[in-house]
Scaffold this motif. Structure first.
Motif, PDB file in Angstrom:
ATOM      1  N   GLU A 119       0.754  -1.182  -0.116  1.00 33.84           N
ATOM      2  CA  GLU A 119      -0.042  -0.096  -0.160  1.00 33.84           C
ATOM      3  C   GLU A 119       0.861   1.279  -0.056  1.00 33.84           C
ATOM      4  O   GLU A 119       0.533   2.413  -0.606  1.00 33.84           O
ATOM      5  N   SER A 120       2.107   1.371   0.524  1.00 35.20           N
ATOM      6  CA  SER A 120       2.927   2.326   0.773  1.00 35.20           C
ATOM      7  C   SER A 120       3.873   2.560  -0.611  1.00 35.20           C
ATOM      8  O   SER A 120       4.175   3.867  -0.644  1.00 35.20           O
ATOM      9  N   TYR A 121       4.437   1.432  -0.874  1.00 37.75           N
ATOM     10  CA  TYR A 121       5.470   1.487  -1.920  1.00 37.75           C
ATOM     11  C   TYR A 121       5.165   0.627  -3.224  1.00 37.75           C
ATOM     12  O   TYR A 121       4.642  -0.283  -2.776  1.00 37.75           O
ATOM     13  N   ASP A 122       5.744   1.166  -4.293  1.00 40.75           N
ATOM     14  CA  ASP A 122       5.690   0.415  -5.495  1.00 40.75           C
ATOM     15  C   ASP A 122       7.108  -0.411  -5.448  1.00 40.75           C
ATOM     16  O   ASP A 122       7.977   0.195  -5.936  1.00 40.75           O
ATOM     17  N   GLY A 182      12.622   8.750  -4.672  1.00 38.56           N
ATOM     18  CA  GLY A 182      12.547   9.546  -5.855  1.00 38.56           C
ATOM     19  C   GLY A 182      11.187   9.924  -5.858  1.00 38.56           C
ATOM     20  O   GLY A 182      10.244   8.963  -5.480  1.00 38.56           O
ATOM     21  N   ARG A 183      10.953  11.089  -6.606  1.00 45.83           N
ATOM     22  CA  ARG A 183       9.290  11.490  -6.601  1.00 45.83           C
ATOM     23  C   ARG A 183       9.108  11.156  -7.973  1.00 45.83           C
ATOM     24  O   ARG A 183       9.164  11.870  -8.981  1.00 45.83           O
ATOM     25  N   LEU A 184       8.185  10.248  -8.058  1.00 52.62           N
ATOM     26  CA  LEU A 184       7.610   9.733  -9.320  1.00 52.62           C
ATOM     27  C   LEU A 184       6.123  10.148  -9.151  1.00 52.62           C
ATOM     28  O   LEU A 184       5.736  10.809  -8.483  1.00 52.62           O
ATOM     29  N   TYR A 218       8.587  15.235 -11.679  1.00 49.23           N
ATOM     30  CA  TYR A 218       8.793  13.891 -11.505  1.00 49.23           C
ATOM     31  C   TYR A 218       9.837  13.445 -12.061  1.00 49.23           C
ATOM     32  O   TYR A 218      10.242  13.405 -13.247  1.00 49.23           O
ATOM     33  N   LEU A 219      10.448  12.219 -11.349  1.00 48.17           N
ATOM     34  CA  LEU A 219      11.499  11.392 -11.967  1.00 48.17           C
ATOM     35  C   LEU A 219      10.997  10.305 -12.988  1.00 48.17           C
ATOM     36  O   LEU A 219       9.584  10.009 -12.693  1.00 48.17           O
ATOM     37  N   SER A 220      11.527  10.483 -13.907  1.00 50.79           N
ATOM     38  CA  SER A 220      10.889   9.459 -15.032  1.00 50.79           C
ATOM     39  C   SER A 220      11.302   7.989 -14.343  1.00 50.79           C
ATOM     40  O   SER A 220      12.400   7.557 -14.183  1.00 50.79           O
ATOM     41  N   GLU A 221      10.360   6.954 -14.641  1.00 49.67           N
ATOM     42  CA  GLU A 221      10.493   5.712 -14.067  1.00 49.67           C
ATOM     43  C   GLU A 221      11.678   4.987 -14.956  1.00 49.67           C
ATOM     44  O   GLU A 221      12.458   4.334 -14.544  1.00 49.67           O
ATOM     45  N   GLU A 222      11.457   5.231 -16.333  1.00 49.73           N
ATOM     46  CA  GLU A 222      12.351   4.670 -17.199  1.00 49.73           C
ATOM     47  C   GLU A 222      13.857   5.141 -16.839  1.00 49.73           C
ATOM     48  O   GLU A 222      14.733   4.192 -16.874  1.00 49.73           O
ATOM     49  N   ALA A 223      14.081   6.555 -16.664  1.00 41.90           N
ATOM     50  CA  ALA A 223      15.470   6.973 -16.341  1.00 41.90           C
ATOM     51  C   ALA A 223      15.884   6.202 -15.157  1.00 41.90           C
ATOM     52  O   ALA A 223      17.062   5.748 -14.920  1.00 41.90           O
ATOM     53  N   LEU A 224      15.029   5.823 -14.248  1.00 46.42           N
ATOM     54  CA  LEU A 224      15.445   5.263 -12.945  1.00 46.42           C
ATOM     55  C   LEU A 224      15.859   3.951 -12.966  1.00 46.42           C
ATOM     56  O   LEU A 224      16.932   3.410 -12.454  1.00 46.42           O
ATOM     57  N   GLN A 277       8.803   7.212  -3.856  1.00 50.37           N
ATOM     58  CA  GLN A 277       9.085   5.852  -3.781  1.00 50.37           C
ATOM     59  C   GLN A 277      10.554   5.672  -3.503  1.00 50.37           C
ATOM     60  O   GLN A 277      11.375   6.384  -3.855  1.00 50.37           O
ATOM     61  N   ILE A 278      10.676   4.692  -2.622  1.00 47.42           N
ATOM     62  CA  ILE A 278      12.202   4.112  -2.373  1.00 47.42           C
ATOM     63  C   ILE A 278      12.649   3.416  -3.468  1.00 47.42           C
ATOM     64  O   ILE A 278      12.059   2.700  -4.281  1.00 47.42           O
ATOM     65  N   TYR A 279      13.859   3.781  -4.065  1.00 43.87           N
ATOM     66  CA  TYR A 279      14.288   3.171  -5.060  1.00 43.87           C
ATOM     67  C   TYR A 279      15.734   2.584  -5.020  1.00 43.87           C
ATOM     68  O   TYR A 279      16.455   1.883  -5.577  1.00 43.87           O
ATOM     69  N   ASP A 280      16.233   2.540  -3.342  1.00 44.82           N
ATOM     70  CA  ASP A 280      17.114   1.922  -3.061  1.00 44.82           C
ATOM     71  C   ASP A 280      17.559   2.012  -1.344  1.00 44.82           C
ATOM     72  O   ASP A 280      16.908   3.001  -0.835  1.00 44.82           O
ATOM     73  N   ILE A 281      17.961   0.960  -0.720  1.00 45.90           N
ATOM     74  CA  ILE A 281      18.295   1.045   0.641  1.00 45.90           C
ATOM     75  C   ILE A 281      19.835   0.878   0.837  1.00 45.90           C
ATOM     76  O   ILE A 281      19.964  -0.246   0.169  1.00 45.90           O
TER      77      ILE A 281
END
Lengths: 205, 253
Positions: free
Chosen positions: A63-66, A148-150, B35-41, A155-159
């Motif tokens: 629910e919180s993160y993708d 990162g702000r998507l 917004y950050l692009s998902e593809e870039a990420l 969303q968390i993109y690394d830990i």
């Protein structure tokens, strides 16, 4: 009427606070971690079964993160080596793996970890680093969350725990796998891996 | 009554307007800029931190399997027995052996011209060896300016000179390493007065030291190993990545 209006007004006033929490990555992160810790350390946690706790953790995370963000980063260019069906399977299996890892980490402690969050660093308008230190059983570990702000929110993109990146670690494993084997073998391995999760000794090396 | 209702409605409208003004802009106008692009990420290049030279992978995997077996059937039972001791006693033993590693930390700091680190290690050793009952306690960590710092070793010193890490290695019983850290390990052993080749202890004392140090580290190592193994798709690759990331970061610090 008065009561309804007052309720509505209260909600209207509180709405920005909730949305702000969503807009501030550090608050969103802290709320999720607090809720996850509550699953194991709230007063009636001992009465809940392992499955119930696992389910709560699963709901909380999804629910919180993708999780597909982390999964796709871990896969890197290997993602294109999977068929569409394998991609869908990979998505589901990786989510199960992350939930399992989170559950295992949180359920292994006796005392509730103390978490201190340092100041959030904005690397750019849409990337932040949230450093924290986790003290558990007398030892302190540094954990950095990269978010990162998507379009779907923060969303968390690394830990990065003690200088070891979660995403880089999986990327290495997946790169090594695809050097020798294909997507079907990866799906098979992940399924076996999740099946044998109860007994670490059974994990095939 | 109607007048009151109108007043209330106006107040409500005012509150809602005020509340909406407080909303972060992206929720009000639905803008998608910034917004950050998902593809870039997804496509972000992670190769630099993950690239590890592993030409001996086949042999390394065989030794990894052997180590896994040894940890499972030799180290784990030993660790279980050791863990029957009270945790305060185990902590004392751990501090004792950690204190005895002072010569390695001191020399490694000096090799990197870290004079303040060397001085701090010396003061910590002096305090812990005396007030800390031969190093079994760590009172220095509670004193201002004497808090524990990151351990330094010869492998890190070699890394700080710009010497490359060389191929990844898995050592029997000892686990992950690389050529540079293997040389560093030999350097550490040469500096330490407790182990060969330049030990001041007789063979019996050396054996007791070696076993004591090894056993005192087992619980922590095995816990980390289990955590890594439990979360990995491929435990061999996971340990390789974790070790190399950790060592690269230690050299950079």
């Amino acid at each position: 009427m008065k009561v309804t209006s007052l309720l509505f007004a209260s909600v209207a006033l509180l709405l920005p606070c909730f949305l702000w929490a969503e807009a501030d990555p550090a608050i969103k992160l802290q709320n999720t971690i607090d809720a996850a810790l509550d699953v194991f350390y709230e007063p009636d946690a001992a009465n809940k079964s392992g499955d119930a706790k696992r389910q709560q953790i699963a709901s909380l995370i999804s629910e919180s993160y993708d999780l597909s963000i982390i999964m796709r980063r871990a896969m890197g260019r290997n993602w294109k080596k999977l068929t569409e069906k394998e991609q869908n399977e990979m998505h589901a299996l990786f989510e199960q793996l992350v939930i399992k890892v989170t559950y295992d980490r949180l359920s292994s402690g006796i005392h509730k970890p103390k978490i201190h969050y340092d100041t959030t660093t904005y690397e750019s308008d849409n990337r932040v680093r949230i450093p924290s230190s986790v003290t558990v059983e007398g030892s302190t570990y540094n954990v950095v969350y990269r978010m990162g702000r998507l379009s779907s929110g923060w969303q968390i993109y690394d830990i990065i725990a003690e200088d070891i990146s979660f995403v880089s670690n999986y990327r290495q494993q997946l790169d090594d796998h695809f050097r020798r084997k294909d997507g079907a073998a990866l799906i098979k391995k992940l399924k076996e891996r999740l099946k044998s999760e109860e007994n670490i000794a059974e994990i095939t090396i | 009554m109607r007048r009151t209702s109108l007043k209330l409605r106006f107040s409500l409208w005012l509150i809602c307007t005020f509340a909406l003004c407080l909303l972060p802009s992206q929720y009000v106008n639905g803008q998608d800029e910034g917004y950050l692009s998902e593809e870039a990420l997804f496509e972000e290049d992670l190769d630099a931190p993950t690239q590890v030279s592993d030409p001996l992978e086949g042999l390394n995997r065989v030794i990894f399997r052997f180590n896994d077996y040894a940890y499972q059937y030799v180290a784990r039972p030993v660790s279980s027995v050791y863990q029957l001791a009270p945790s305060s006693a185990r902590q004392g033993v751990s501090h004792f052996f950690d204190n005895l590693r002072f010569p390695v930390r001191l020399t490694s700091n000096l090799l990197q011209a870290r004079i303040s680190g060397a001085w701090l290690e010396t003061r910590r050793f002096a305090v812990n060896s005396t007030v800390g009952l031969f190093g079994m306690l760590d009172p220095a960590s509670g004193m201002e300016g004497l808090e524990k710092i990151d351990n330094e070793d010869v492998g890190q010193a070699l890394g700080s000179y710009g010497i490359g890490e060389g191929p990844y290695l898995v050592l029997p019983f000892m686990g992950p390493s690389n050529v540079r850290d293997l040389i560093g390990l030999l350097g550490d052993r040469s500096i330490s007065p407790w182990v060969e080749p330049f030990s001041i202890l007789d063979s019996e004392a050396r054996m007791i030291y070696g076993m004591g140090e090894g056993v005192s580290r087992l619980p922590v190592y095995l816990e980390l190993y289990d955590q890594m193994k439990g979360s990995a798709i491929d435990p061999y690759s996971s340990l390789k990545s974790a070790f190399m990331q950790y060592r690269r970061s230690a050299v950079k610090k």
